[in-house]
Design an enzyme around this catalytic site. Structure first.
Site, short mmCIF file in Angstrom:
data_model
loop_
_atom_site.label_atom_id
_atom_site.label_comp_id
_atom_site.label_asym_id
_atom_site.label_seq_id
_atom_site.Cartn_x
_atom_site.Cartn_y
_atom_site.Cartn_z
N GLY A 1 0.73 -1.08 0.14
CA GLY A 1 0.07 0.07 0.02
C GLY A 1 0.91 1.12 -0.10
CD GLN B 1 3.33 5.93 2.89
OE1 GLN B 1 2.25 5.15 2.25
NE2 GLN B 1 4.32 5.05 3.40
CB CYS C 1 5.22 2.08 7.39
SG CYS C 1 4.91 3.62 6.61
CG LEU C 2 6.59 1.22 1.37
CD1 LEU C 2 5.90 1.43 -0.13
CD2 LEU C 2 7.82 0.06 1.09
CG HIS D 1 -0.52 1.61 7.11
ND1 HIS D 1 0.43 1.02 8.24
CD2 HIS D 1 0.29 1.97 6.50
CE1 HIS D 1 1.47 1.56 8.10
NE2 HIS D 1 1.49 2.24 7.07
CD GLU D 2 -0.94 2.55 2.80
OE1 GLU D 2 -0.58 3.92 2.80
OE2 GLU D 2 -0.12 1.70 3.02
CG HIS E 1 0.50 7.04 5.43
ND1 HIS E 1 1.73 7.35 6.16
CD2 HIS E 1 0.91 5.50 5.63
CE1 HIS E 1 2.68 6.63 6.45
NE2 HIS E 1 2.09 5.50 6.09
#
Length: 174
Positions: free
Chosen positions: A48, A53, A90-91, A132-133, A136
Site C-alpha cells: 500500500g 508518502q 511501512c515504506l 494504515h493508508e 497516512h
C-alpha cells in the site's frame, strides 16, 4: 500534466504529518498520479501507498493484496468492527515492524480511478492496509498507534530514518 518523479518520503519529512487535500475532480492527471504511485509501491515492495508518502498532497491511496488492486480517491472509513493485531511495516519507516491493533473489519467509501463511487467491505490484511493508508492521508503514522514506551524503544532507529529522509530530500532537490 507532465510525468512526476515520485519517491518514498521518510519519517521526519513534514508531508507525512499533513492531512491531505481532497481531490475535486478525478481526471487524467489524477489517474496518472495513481499509476505512478502504484509503480512506486511495486518497486518498493509495498502492499500500500498513500499519496503523501510519495510527496503528493492529495487524498489518494493504492493497495494491492494478491491480484486485487485498489486505486482510491478520497477514501473514508464509514464503519469499523471487531479487532485484529497484525505486524505492520511501512515504506516510510524502513526496517520497523510493529504489532498494531486495528479494527478487524472496515467499510470504506471512496471513488475509483474513474471517479465512480465504490464501497469496500474488508477484513483481514485488506482491512489493515486500508486503515494504515487512510491514516497516512489524515497525517497519522503507524508509530502513533503504539505506546509511548514502544516509541521510546524506536528512538535510535527513528533518528536513522530521519537522517535518511534528509539525504533523500537533498538528493531529490539536485
Amino acid at each position: 500534466m507532465k510525468k512526476m518523479k515520485l519517491r518514498i518520503h521518510f519519517w521526519g519529512e513534514k508531508i507525512l504529518r499533513r492531512k491531505c487535500r481532497r481531490v475535486k475532480d478525478v481526471d487524467d492527471d489524477i489517474r496518472m498520479i495513481l499509476g505512478e504511485m502504484y509503480s512506486l509501491m511495486r518497486v518498493s515492495d509495498g502492499i500500500g501507498l498513500a499519496a503523501n508518502q510519495a510527496g503528493v498532497d492529495l487524498r489518494l491511496i493504492v493497495i494491492q493484496i494478491k491480484s486485487n488492486i485498489f486505486k482510491l480517491v478520497n477514501p473514508k472509513i464509514i464503519k469499523r468492527e471487531g479487532s485484529i493485531k497484525i505486524e505492520e511495516g511501512c515504506l516510510s519507516f524502513p526496517g520497523i515492524t510493529l504489532g498494531i491493533k486495528r479494527a478487524g473489519k472496515v467499510w470504506v467509501s471512496s471513488l475509483d480511478e474513474n471517479g465512480s463511487p465504490i464501497d469496500i467491505e474488508a477484513d483481514g490484511i485488506l482491512a489493515v492496509a486500508l486503515q494504515h493508508e487512510i491514516d497516512h492521508i489524515n497525517g497519522v503514522v503507524f508509530i502513533d498507534r503504539v505506546s509511548f514506551l514502544e516509541r521510546l524503544k524506536l528512538k535510535n532507529k527513528l533518528k536513522e530514518i530521519r537522517k535518511m529522509a534528509e539525504h533523500a530530500a537533498q538528493k531529490s532537490e539536485q
